[in-house]
Design a protein around this motif. Structure first.
Motif, PDB file in Angstrom:
ATOM      1  N   ARG A   1     -50.061 -32.358 -10.330  1.00 21.33           N
ATOM      2  CA  ARG A   1     -50.019 -32.756  -8.915  1.00 21.33           C
ATOM      3  C   ARG A   1     -48.688 -32.425  -8.244  1.00 21.33           C
ATOM      4  O   ARG A   1     -48.408 -32.903  -7.148  1.00 21.33           O
ATOM      5  CB  ARG A   1     -50.285 -34.262  -8.793  1.00 21.33           C
ATOM      6  N   ILE A   2     -47.883 -31.620  -8.893  1.00 19.71           N
ATOM      7  CA  ILE A   2     -46.544 -31.326  -8.394  1.00 19.71           C
ATOM      8  C   ILE A   2     -46.439 -29.854  -7.977  1.00 19.71           C
ATOM      9  O   ILE A   2     -46.881 -28.956  -8.700  1.00 19.71           O
ATOM     10  CB  ILE A   2     -45.480 -31.634  -9.465  1.00 19.71           C
ATOM     11  N   TYR A   3     -45.847 -29.634  -6.815  1.00 16.51           N
ATOM     12  CA  TYR A   3     -45.628 -28.286  -6.292  1.00 16.51           C
ATOM     13  C   TYR A   3     -44.162 -27.893  -6.495  1.00 16.51           C
ATOM     14  O   TYR A   3     -43.252 -28.700  -6.278  1.00 16.51           O
ATOM     15  CB  TYR A   3     -45.971 -28.224  -4.804  1.00 16.51           C
ATOM     16  N   THR A   4     -43.953 -26.646  -6.919  1.00 25.17           N
ATOM     17  CA  THR A   4     -42.626 -26.135  -7.220  1.00 25.17           C
ATOM     18  C   THR A   4     -42.490 -24.730  -6.654  1.00 25.17           C
ATOM     19  O   THR A   4     -43.451 -23.948  -6.663  1.00 25.17           O
ATOM     20  CB  THR A   4     -42.386 -26.080  -8.747  1.00 25.17           C
ATOM     21  N   LEU A   5     -41.307 -24.375  -6.196  1.00 24.11           N
ATOM     22  CA  LEU A   5     -41.054 -23.016  -5.737  1.00 24.11           C
ATOM     23  C   LEU A   5     -41.014 -22.052  -6.923  1.00 24.11           C
ATOM     24  O   LEU A   5     -40.473 -22.364  -7.971  1.00 24.11           O
ATOM     25  CB  LEU A   5     -39.712 -22.939  -5.012  1.00 24.11           C
ATOM     26  N   THR A   6     -41.586 -20.875  -6.744  1.00 25.19           N
ATOM     27  CA  THR A   6     -41.427 -19.791  -7.699  1.00 25.19           C
ATOM     28  C   THR A   6     -40.119 -19.056  -7.376  1.00 25.19           C
ATOM     29  O   THR A   6     -39.436 -19.369  -6.398  1.00 25.19           O
ATOM     30  CB  THR A   6     -42.599 -18.805  -7.588  1.00 25.19           C
ATOM     31  N   ASP A   7     -39.782 -18.049  -8.191  1.00 24.29           N
ATOM     32  CA  ASP A   7     -38.605 -17.242  -7.877  1.00 24.29           C
ATOM     33  C   ASP A   7     -38.753 -16.582  -6.514  1.00 24.29           C
ATOM     34  O   ASP A   7     -37.784 -16.480  -5.750  1.00 24.29           O
ATOM     35  CB  ASP A   7     -38.391 -16.178  -8.955  1.00 24.29           C
ATOM     36  N   LYS A   8     -39.956 -16.146  -6.204  1.00 24.02           N
ATOM     37  CA  LYS A   8     -40.219 -15.539  -4.888  1.00 24.02           C
ATOM     38  C   LYS A   8     -40.032 -16.570  -3.790  1.00 24.02           C
ATOM     39  O   LYS A   8     -39.485 -16.274  -2.721  1.00 24.02           O
ATOM     40  CB  LYS A   8     -41.634 -14.965  -4.857  1.00 24.02           C
ATOM     41  N   GLY A   9     -40.473 -17.790  -4.044  1.00 28.08           N
ATOM     42  CA  GLY A   9     -40.291 -18.854  -3.067  1.00 28.08           C
ATOM     43  C   GLY A   9     -38.833 -19.205  -2.875  1.00 28.08           C
ATOM     44  O   GLY A   9     -38.383 -19.463  -1.754  1.00 28.08           O
TER      45      GLY A   9
ATOM     46  N   ALA B   1     -42.150 -31.450  -5.593  1.00 23.48           N
ATOM     47  CA  ALA B   1     -42.654 -32.600  -4.841  1.00 23.48           C
ATOM     48  C   ALA B   1     -44.174 -32.641  -4.913  1.00 23.48           C
ATOM     49  O   ALA B   1     -44.839 -31.614  -5.080  1.00 23.48           O
ATOM     50  CB  ALA B   1     -42.192 -32.533  -3.383  1.00 23.48           C
ATOM     51  N   SER B   2     -44.704 -33.841  -4.769  1.00 21.47           N
ATOM     52  CA  SER B   2     -46.151 -34.021  -4.728  1.00 21.47           C
ATOM     53  C   SER B   2     -46.655 -33.806  -3.302  1.00 21.47           C
ATOM     54  O   SER B   2     -45.865 -33.697  -2.349  1.00 21.47           O
ATOM     55  CB  SER B   2     -46.513 -35.441  -5.180  1.00 21.47           C
ATOM     56  N   PHE B   3     -47.968 -33.751  -3.157  1.00 16.79           N
ATOM     57  CA  PHE B   3     -48.591 -33.632  -1.827  1.00 16.79           C
ATOM     58  C   PHE B   3     -48.097 -34.750  -0.917  1.00 16.79           C
ATOM     59  O   PHE B   3     -47.696 -34.510   0.232  1.00 16.79           O
ATOM     60  CB  PHE B   3     -50.115 -33.691  -1.973  1.00 16.79           C
ATOM     61  N   GLY B   4     -48.100 -35.968  -1.438  1.00 14.71           N
ATOM     62  CA  GLY B   4     -47.690 -37.114  -0.621  1.00 14.71           C
ATOM     63  C   GLY B   4     -46.234 -37.053  -0.220  1.00 14.71           C
ATOM     64  O   GLY B   4     -45.884 -37.407   0.918  1.00 14.71           O
ATOM     65  N   GLN B   5     -45.376 -36.606  -1.113  1.00  7.07           N
ATOM     66  CA  GLN B   5     -43.949 -36.503  -0.791  1.00  7.07           C
ATOM     67  C   GLN B   5     -43.711 -35.443   0.280  1.00  7.07           C
ATOM     68  O   GLN B   5     -42.881 -35.627   1.174  1.00  7.07           O
ATOM     69  CB  GLN B   5     -43.154 -36.184  -2.054  1.00  7.07           C
ATOM     70  N   ILE B   6     -44.424 -34.318   0.179  1.00 10.20           N
ATOM     71  CA  ILE B   6     -44.285 -33.279   1.198  1.00 10.20           C
ATOM     72  C   ILE B   6     -44.757 -33.806   2.547  1.00 10.20           C
ATOM     73  O   ILE B   6     -44.102 -33.597   3.573  1.00 10.20           O
ATOM     74  CB  ILE B   6     -45.086 -32.021   0.808  1.00 10.20           C
TER      75      ILE B   6
END
Length: 216
Positions: free
Chosen positions: A72-80, A37-42
């Protein structure tokens, strides 16, 4: 903005709270469990958060290795992704607590996604092998279960072997023990070429929602 003062204790619970206990941190992770998700979507999913607070929390979570930013997109890592179990247990605990008279946030699809994925992963066995599209409250999700792990991401699954549509109210009814998955599936839209794949999906969903409801 400065970070919250750490507890500086050796207890694993304290160490986890140092990382996840800051206000809004777990909420941001919850939003990303539904997919990148982007900053705005979050921010849309968290209407009560100020932009500067969201920016600070995103930096903290990136620095901790729980999320990554690509353009501009944030994604979970394996740790996340491993925080799903924590969020699921919080959901199981919180589902029997009273809801505020006027909640500040609309019930969002990200809330449902992390709960359902957590329940499915808890129920999945090492031999379960399922690919399906689940339309939850009209939003398509791609579900993949393999090796005891589950992935549930927003978006359609091309050539899905099974497609099943249902509402979150169905989930809660099953979790409360008022309904069986097979019963609501018989009344909902379901398409598949192989009845065995349908049976496997419905069986796994029943086990998952029994766990969510505290029956297992």
């Amino acid at each position: 903005m400065s970070r919250a003062k750490p507890y500086s204790m050796s207890c694993p619970i304290s160490l986890s709270l140092d990382l996840l206990g800051n206000r809004w941190g777990l909420h941001i992770l919850r939003e990303l469990h539904a997919g990148p998700a982007s900053f705005g979507q979050i921010k849309t999913g968290l209407p009560g958060i100020a932009s500067n607070i969201l920016s600070a929390r995103l930096v903290e979570l990136c620095d901790a290795g729980l999320i990554r930013k690509s353009e501009r997109i944030y994604t979970l890592t394996d740790k996340g992704l491993s925080t799903r179990a924590i969020l699921f247990e919080l959901a199981r605990f919180g589902r029997v607590l009273p809801v505020p008279m006027a909640p500040s946030d609309p019930e969002g699809i990200a809330h449902h996604a992390v709960i359902l994925a957590g329940a499915i992963e808890r129920a999945a066995g090492p031999l379960d092998d399922i690919r399906a599209q689940i339309d939850l409250n009209g939003t398509p999700f791609s579900l993949t279960v393999a090796g005891g792990r589950a992935a549930l991401q927003t978006g359609e699954m091309p050539l899905a072997p099974v497609r099943l549509a249902f509402d979150w109210s169905d989930v809660e009814a099953v979790a409360n023990g008022d309904l069986r998955v097979a019963a609501f599936a018989a009344e909902r839209e379901i398409t598949a070429e192989d009845p065995l794949k349908v049976a496997a999906l419905l069986d796994l969903l029943q086990k998952a929602l029994d766990i969510y409801g505290g029956f297992k």
